[in-house]
Design a protein around this motif. Structure first.
Motif, PDB file in Angstrom:
ATOM      1  N   LEU A  95      -0.990 -20.566  66.042  1.00 33.01           N
ATOM      2  CA  LEU A  95      -0.777 -19.617  64.947  1.00 33.01           C
ATOM      3  C   LEU A  95      -1.485 -20.092  63.680  1.00 33.01           C
ATOM      4  N   ASP A  96      -1.380 -21.387  63.392  1.00 30.80           N
ATOM      5  CA  ASP A  96      -2.083 -21.946  62.232  1.00 30.80           C
ATOM      6  C   ASP A  96      -3.594 -21.777  62.370  1.00 30.80           C
ATOM      7  N   GLU A  97      -4.104 -22.067  63.572  1.00 27.13           N
ATOM      8  CA  GLU A  97      -5.549 -21.983  63.795  1.00 27.13           C
ATOM      9  C   GLU A  97      -6.054 -20.550  63.637  1.00 27.13           C
ATOM     10  N   VAL A  98      -5.323 -19.593  64.226  1.00 25.59           N
ATOM     11  CA  VAL A  98      -5.734 -18.189  64.122  1.00 25.59           C
ATOM     12  C   VAL A  98      -5.668 -17.718  62.678  1.00 25.59           C
ATOM     13  N   THR A  99      -4.685 -18.212  61.918  1.00 25.75           N
ATOM     14  CA  THR A  99      -4.582 -17.839  60.507  1.00 25.75           C
ATOM     15  C   THR A  99      -5.838 -18.244  59.738  1.00 25.75           C
ATOM     16  N   VAL A 100      -6.288 -19.478  59.949  1.00 22.99           N
ATOM     17  CA  VAL A 100      -7.485 -19.968  59.260  1.00 22.99           C
ATOM     18  C   VAL A 100      -8.703 -19.126  59.639  1.00 22.99           C
ATOM     19  N   LYS A 101      -8.843 -18.825  60.921  1.00 25.97           N
ATOM     20  CA  LYS A 101     -10.001 -18.050  61.358  1.00 25.97           C
ATOM     21  C   LYS A 101      -9.918 -16.602  60.896  1.00 25.97           C
ATOM     22  N   MET A 102      -8.710 -16.052  60.841  1.00 32.09           N
ATOM     23  CA  MET A 102      -8.560 -14.690  60.336  1.00 32.09           C
ATOM     24  C   MET A 102      -8.894 -14.628  58.849  1.00 32.09           C
ATOM     25  N   ILE A 152     -13.235  -9.237  51.237  1.00 26.82           N
ATOM     26  CA  ILE A 152     -11.929  -8.842  50.698  1.00 26.82           C
ATOM     27  C   ILE A 152     -11.407  -9.992  49.850  1.00 26.82           C
ATOM     28  N   ASP A 153     -11.105  -9.707  48.604  1.00 29.38           N
ATOM     29  CA  ASP A 153     -10.690 -10.739  47.658  1.00 29.38           C
ATOM     30  C   ASP A 153      -9.206 -11.030  47.823  1.00 29.38           C
ATOM     31  N   THR A 154      -8.890 -11.932  48.762  1.00 31.06           N
ATOM     32  CA  THR A 154      -7.494 -12.249  49.025  1.00 31.06           C
ATOM     33  C   THR A 154      -6.881 -13.149  47.958  1.00 31.06           C
ATOM     34  N   GLU A 155      -7.703 -13.670  47.060  1.00 32.48           N
ATOM     35  CA  GLU A 155      -7.166 -14.493  45.976  1.00 32.48           C
ATOM     36  C   GLU A 155      -6.560 -13.631  44.872  1.00 32.48           C
ATOM     37  N   ARG A 156      -7.173 -12.472  44.619  1.00 32.19           N
ATOM     38  CA  ARG A 156      -6.729 -11.630  43.509  1.00 32.19           C
ATOM     39  C   ARG A 156      -6.023 -10.356  43.957  1.00 32.19           C
ATOM     40  N   ASP A 157      -6.236  -9.963  45.192  1.00 33.68           N
ATOM     41  CA  ASP A 157      -5.598  -8.751  45.711  1.00 33.68           C
ATOM     42  C   ASP A 157      -4.264  -9.125  46.339  1.00 33.68           C
ATOM     43  N   HIS A 158      -3.177  -8.809  45.636  1.00 35.50           N
ATOM     44  CA  HIS A 158      -1.866  -9.241  46.127  1.00 35.50           C
ATOM     45  C   HIS A 158      -1.504  -8.564  47.450  1.00 35.50           C
ATOM     46  N   ASP A 212      -2.354 -19.962  50.310  1.00 37.87           N
ATOM     47  CA  ASP A 212      -1.298 -19.714  51.284  1.00 37.87           C
ATOM     48  C   ASP A 212      -1.709 -19.943  52.730  1.00 37.87           C
ATOM     49  N   LEU A 213      -2.640 -20.827  52.982  1.00 38.71           N
ATOM     50  CA  LEU A 213      -2.982 -21.156  54.345  1.00 38.71           C
ATOM     51  C   LEU A 213      -2.060 -22.265  54.838  1.00 38.71           C
ATOM     52  N   ALA A 268      -3.973 -12.694  56.375  1.00 38.65           N
ATOM     53  CA  ALA A 268      -4.440 -13.558  57.465  1.00 38.65           C
ATOM     54  C   ALA A 268      -3.269 -14.081  58.290  1.00 38.65           C
ATOM     55  N   ARG A 269      -2.217 -14.531  57.617  1.00 38.92           N
ATOM     56  CA  ARG A 269      -1.048 -15.061  58.326  1.00 38.92           C
ATOM     57  C   ARG A 269      -0.309 -13.944  59.057  1.00 38.92           C
TER      58      ARG A 269
END
Length: 241
Positions: free
Chosen positions: A54-61, A70-76, A6-7, A82-83
């Motif tokens: 906003l896109d750039e900050v999302t990637v860096k966050m 933090i497992d953002t792939e499995r933790d819904h 979801d980036l 980040a976004r």
């Protein structure tokens, strides 16, 4: 490196090889201007660049979340964090850095009003420059107009306060910036501002003191010279609660 969910797609600036934040920073440096945390840099942001930022900050966050393990792939619950955080910073909490001052309709003082006017309390929300923790409080504004003073609507004071506070701030500097802004737009004989706020860098971390508040003021013009006027203003605003 593992793929991230979801980036946003790469921005045009990133496709050119230069992050949009670097382009904005280079323009500011070329103009020999500051870009401190509480500075407004809207004059150096071109149309469409806030979306790219906003896109750039999302990637860096997302990188910050990865480093926090933090497992953002499995933790819904944190899959889109980040976004959400990037949007909060760029479009909400720190919006006052990236957009120009709100349009303020000014009217001549045709009735030649010259009595003390107090606006407040205005609820203000900011974040401290040190830890980016919330600073939430109230502001009271006292204005002593003269026949040349520009009159602005009550809601406009709140809009200006929101614009100034919508940046990482130090309270002592924030009230001075707000005073400068209002004085430039209204040109009164006197201007007084009092701000009372809770700093969550103390309440949420550190000493974890929920009861402490910081109160500070700025006095300009006749409020500096006339002790009775200053006393009247301070007497008419509520004390610490």
């Amino acid at each position: 490196m593992k793929p991230q969910p979801d980036l946003p797609p790469a921005s045009a600036a990133a496709a050119e090889g230069t992050p949009v934040s670097v382009k904005i920073r280079e323009r500011i440096k070329a103009a020999r201007k500051r870009f401190n945390a509480n500075d407004n840099i809207a004059d150096f942001v071109q149309p469409g660049e806030l979306d790219a930022l906003l896109d750039e900050v999302t990637v860096k966050m997302q990188g910050v979340l990865d480093s926090l393990v933090i497992d953002t792939e499995r933790d819904h619950n944190s899959a889109d964090t980040a976004r959400r955080v990037a949007k909060m910073y760029v479009a909400e909490v720190f919006k006052g850095r990236y957009v120009k001052a709100p349009a303020i309709t000014e009217f001549p003082n045709t009735e030649r009003l010259n009595e003390l006017m107090i606006v407040g309390p205005i609820t203000v929300r900011s974040a401290c420059s040190h830890h980016l923790c919330p600073v939430i409080g109230r502001v009271w504004i006292g204005v002593l107009p003269n026949e040349h003073t520009n009159v602005i609507g009550l809601s406009k004071y709140a809009r200006l306060a929101e614009w100034i506070m919508g940046r990482p701030q130090i309270q002592e500097e924030a009230v001075v910036q707000l005073a400068d802004c209002i004085q430039a737009k209204t040109k009164p004989d006197g201007l007084a501002i009092v701000m009372q706020a809770t700093h969550y860098c103390m309440a949420w971390r550190g000493v974890k003191d929920m009861d402490s508040r910081m109160i500070n003021s700025v006095m300009r013009g006749v409020f500096l010279k006339d002790m009775n006027l200053r006393r009247e203003f301070l007497a008419l605003i509520p004390q610490k609660t």
